[in-house]
Scaffold this motif. Structure first.
Motif, PDB file in Angstrom:
ATOM      1  N   TYR A 215     -34.956  24.106  12.859  1.00 36.37           N
ATOM      2  CA  TYR A 215     -36.324  23.419  12.520  1.00 36.37           C
ATOM      3  C   TYR A 215     -36.960  22.570  13.312  1.00 36.37           C
ATOM      4  O   TYR A 215     -38.204  22.154  13.043  1.00 36.37           O
ATOM      5  CB  TYR A 215     -35.939  22.549  11.052  1.00 36.37           C
ATOM      6  CG  TYR A 215     -35.239  21.408  11.391  1.00 36.37           C
ATOM      7  CD1 TYR A 215     -33.864  21.296  11.242  1.00 36.37           C
ATOM      8  CD2 TYR A 215     -35.816  20.093  11.454  1.00 36.37           C
ATOM      9  CE1 TYR A 215     -33.123  20.228  11.768  1.00 36.37           C
ATOM     10  CE2 TYR A 215     -35.052  19.113  11.586  1.00 36.37           C
ATOM     11  CZ  TYR A 215     -33.876  18.843  11.834  1.00 36.37           C
ATOM     12  OH  TYR A 215     -33.236  17.972  11.984  1.00 36.37           O
TER      13      TYR A 215
ATOM     14  N   LEU B 223     -40.393  23.285  14.563  1.00 38.20           N
ATOM     15  CA  LEU B 223     -41.713  22.796  14.154  1.00 38.20           C
ATOM     16  C   LEU B 223     -42.229  21.533  14.843  1.00 38.20           C
ATOM     17  O   LEU B 223     -43.704  21.568  15.267  1.00 38.20           O
ATOM     18  CB  LEU B 223     -41.534  22.248  12.561  1.00 38.20           C
ATOM     19  CG  LEU B 223     -40.799  23.538  11.651  1.00 38.20           C
ATOM     20  CD1 LEU B 223     -40.602  22.858  10.360  1.00 38.20           C
ATOM     21  CD2 LEU B 223     -41.861  24.457  11.522  1.00 38.20           C
TER      22      LEU B 223
ATOM     23  N   SER C 214     -46.323  23.919  11.341  1.00 39.10           N
ATOM     24  CA  SER C 214     -46.030  23.535   9.650  1.00 39.10           C
ATOM     25  C   SER C 214     -45.255  24.639   8.941  1.00 39.10           C
ATOM     26  O   SER C 214     -45.322  25.560   9.369  1.00 39.10           O
ATOM     27  CB  SER C 214     -47.369  23.112   9.312  1.00 39.10           C
ATOM     28  OG  SER C 214     -48.110  24.305   8.893  1.00 39.10           O
ATOM     29  N   MET C 215     -44.562  23.858   8.204  1.00 39.91           N
ATOM     30  CA  MET C 215     -43.767  24.992   7.053  1.00 39.91           C
ATOM     31  C   MET C 215     -43.974  24.335   5.689  1.00 39.91           C
ATOM     32  O   MET C 215     -43.565  23.322   5.210  1.00 39.91           O
ATOM     33  CB  MET C 215     -42.198  24.792   7.419  1.00 39.91           C
ATOM     34  CG  MET C 215     -41.286  25.612   6.774  1.00 39.91           C
ATOM     35  SD  MET C 215     -39.861  26.009   7.731  1.00 39.91           S
ATOM     36  CE  MET C 215     -38.880  24.749   7.001  1.00 39.91           C
TER      37      MET C 215
END
Ligand code: NAP
Length: 333
Positions: free
Chosen positions: A262, A265, A271-272
């Motif tokens: 992660y 990011l 963005s997630m």
């Protein structure tokens, strides 16, 4: 009314993959509609991965199906009795009608569908919930720009196949990830994807390096797990990761596997975003209208995978988790 309504009711909360004994196959007399209600003779039941989550206890975006209740599902059929002045007998409707032969529903809670424009099963797929999911998930959350590289997992399924096709209409380069050579051929030859990766026989990370030399601008995730991690490792700057689902984790015994990459990011200013299509209920008609136009113009292909027989519901549902469907899986009654 003398008819008998056969239905599947939830009997137990599954551990891991659901088994037939997690439901009872029940029957009850068909009741006349009360004021404001319609009686629908169901013709097609939709099989959706979300149904697995609806069987679990606990907090989610929708309350779980209660033990003893009719199994929740989208379905479509013909109105055979109506006490709603706005819905006539003979009209076709869709909605959350359950895994059963007949459903009583509020006339306001069903959506009318026009079977002269497309066959009924299409309204459970391309012109229904999965289509609306693909449409807003990609266009609203993903924000595709011409020239973007879009990667979609679960690409040969109901949502994924449409995400890739819509991305092509927006002049993106589209790479699909799916299980098996046949599905990968379907993506490129029938749905017009630029490339496909068979996650069952290929190294997904190496294949993403090959097919996305400038990185991934939009990753539309239907599966989660290791494939999500591989995609995160290939993000381009300001990439958008759309979390639509995580089917690889739905039957996990214990904790779901989260992404370990992660920090990509942060590094890629990316963005997630998770989303649920019900956020877009008020814009449902807008998506269906545009998708219907694309379908009529031959710009997108709608693929349905039709199984038969209500009594086969438990084993047909499992096809989703075994990867045995291509396109939208529905059950014809
Ligand atoms: P689908 O893709 O038509 O069917 C499920 C597919 O998932 C299978 O055909 C299989 O394809 C793949 N799959 C199953 N187990 C897998 C695993 N362990 N690893 C990787 N792939 C696996 O289903 P769908 O209705 O279009 O739904 C796709 C996803 O969208 C699901 O996660 C669903 O929950 C989600 N969804 C979300 C929303 C929302 O509002 N957020 C709405 C609708 C659907 P392969 O043969 O390629 O493995």
């Amino acid at each position: 009314m003398d008819a008998v309504n056969h239905q599947f009711r939830l009997a137990a909360r599954p551990v891991g993959l659901p088994k037939p004994s997690d439901w009872t196959y029940a029957e009850e007399p068909v009741r006349e509609p009360a004021d404001g209600e319609v009686l629908v003779k169901i013709e097609y039941v939709s099989l959706d991965p979300a149904m697995r989550g609806w069987m679990n206890e606990g907090r989610s975006y929708i309350p779980p199906v209660g033990i003893g209740e009719v199994m929740r599902s989208f379905a479509a059929g013909e109105v055979i009795a109506s006490k709603d002045p706005d819905v006539a007998v003979g009209e076709h409707v869709g909605g959350l009608l359950g895994v059963q032969e007949y459903a009583l529903a509020s006339g306001k809670g069903v959506v009318k569908v026009d079977t002269s424009l497309a066959p009924l099963p299409v309204y459970l797929g391309t012109l229904g919930m999965p289509g609306v999911t693909a449409y807003f998930g990609l266009l609203d959350i993903g924000q595709p720009q011409a020239g973007n590289t879009v990667v979609v997992s679960g690409a040969a399924g109901a949502v994924g196949g449409l995400v890739g096709q819509i991305a092509k209409l927006k002049d993106c380069r589209v790479v699909g990830i799916a299980g098996g050579e046949q599905k990968c051929r379907h993506l490129v030859e029938e749905l017009g994807f630029d490339a496909a990766i068979d996650y069952k026989s290929q190294d997904v990370g190496a294949a993403l390096t090959e097919h996305c030399p400038n990185g991934i601008d939009i990753y539309f995730d239907n599966v989660g797990g290791e494939i999500l991690d591989a995609a995160l490792a290939h993000l381009a700057r300001r990439a958008r990761v759309v979390i639509c689902g995580a089917i690889s984790q739905y039957n996990a015994n214990g904790a779901m596997k989260g992404p370990s990459n992660y920090m990509a990011l942060l590094v890629q200013h990316a963005s997630m975003t998770g989303f649920v299509m019900s956020d877009y209920f008020d814009r449902y008609a807008e998506a269906v209208r545009e998708m219907a136009g694309w379908l009529a113009a031959g710009k997108i292909v709608s693929r349905e995978d039709i199984a038969e027989g209500l009594e086969n519901f438990p084993e047909v549902l499992l096809r989703l988790f075994k990867g045995e469907n291509t396109g939208k899986l529905v059950l014809k009654l």
